[in-house]
Design an enzyme around this catalytic site. Structure first.
Site, PDB file in Angstrom:
ATOM      1  N   CYS A 179      -1.339  -4.905  -2.532  1.00 56.44           N
ATOM      2  CA  CYS A 179      -0.405  -7.176  -2.526  1.00 56.44           C
ATOM      3  C   CYS A 179       0.368  -6.714  -2.513  1.00 56.44           C
ATOM      4  CB  CYS A 179      -0.948  -7.261  -3.516  1.00 56.44           C
ATOM      5  SG  CYS A 179      -0.198  -8.896  -4.122  1.00 56.44           S
ATOM      6  N   CYS A 217       3.292  -8.607  -4.191  1.00 59.64           N
ATOM      7  CA  CYS A 217       3.487  -7.954  -5.942  1.00 59.64           C
ATOM      8  C   CYS A 217       4.134  -6.533  -5.468  1.00 59.64           C
ATOM      9  CB  CYS A 217       1.769  -7.718  -6.481  1.00 59.64           C
ATOM     10  SG  CYS A 217       0.201  -8.399  -6.630  1.00 59.64           S
TER      11      CYS A 217
END
Length: 198
Positions: free
Chosen positions: A85, A88
């Protein structure tokens, strides 16, 4: 008997005269070794090798167990994430700073949605996109949820609200949590999972 002088033809070769003592060869080898070492360090740095653990991995490795965090009398910020991600990873340095600044007064817990160990939590908190933050007060009670990437400023304001027991700031994608009734409508029950987007 006196030694005879060396023959000049013996000191030269078809390509020219040789260095007198090999000192030039030693210097060249040292320079080449230094250049090779610098290039190796540069390559390691470019590939992240000088930083063996990125902030996301470090946070995940050192985060306390969720049950412990929710029971220790400190507010808790739980992030559902995945290694792949990008949002993230982009948030990780700010999360790392928050964890370091508020160590001992705030718990930061990271749960990887790809790890089967956290499947029950993924379902319990209805994670259908990442990053997803679950916010808990000092008593371990849920007070809100944040969906999507957050800037360092937004993370700081969420943290301040948690630490001071204040309402969460009005940010897009942030809201209070509520308990769902025991019977959940079919439309909610068939929601897509966090791994369903491409």
């Amino acid at each position: 008997m006196t030694p005879s002088p060396p023959d000049p033809a013996a000191l030269s070769s078809p390509s020219g005269p040789r260095p007198a003592s090999g000192a030039m060869g030693r210097t060249e080898r040292m320079v080449l070794a230094a250049v090779a070492a610098l290039l190796a360090l540069l390559l390691l740095w470019l590939r992240g090798g000088l930083h063996p653990e990125a902030p996301l991995e470090r946070l995940a490795r050192q985060s306390p167990d969720l049950a412990v965090a929710l029971a220790n009398g400190r507010p808790t910020l739980v992030e559902f994430y995945a290694d792949w991600c990008e949002a993230c990873r982009a948030m990780a340095p700010a999360m790392d700073r928050l964890e370091q600044q508020h160590r001992g007064e705030l718990d930061v817990v990271l749960l990887n949605v790809e790890n089967p160990r956290w499947q029950a939590e993924v379902e319990r908190f209805e994670v259908n996109g990442i990053p997803q933050l679950e916010l808990f007060d000092a008593a371990g009670q849920p007070v809100g949820r944040s969906i999507g990437a957050r800037s360092a400023t937004e993370l700081a304001s969420l943290t301040t609200a948690l630490l001071q027991g204040e309402p969460l700031p009005q940010l897009p994608g942030v809201g209070a949590t509520s308990r769902l009734p025991a019977s959940v409508p079919a439309a909610v029950a068939t929601q897509a999972g966090p791994r369903s987007h491409g």
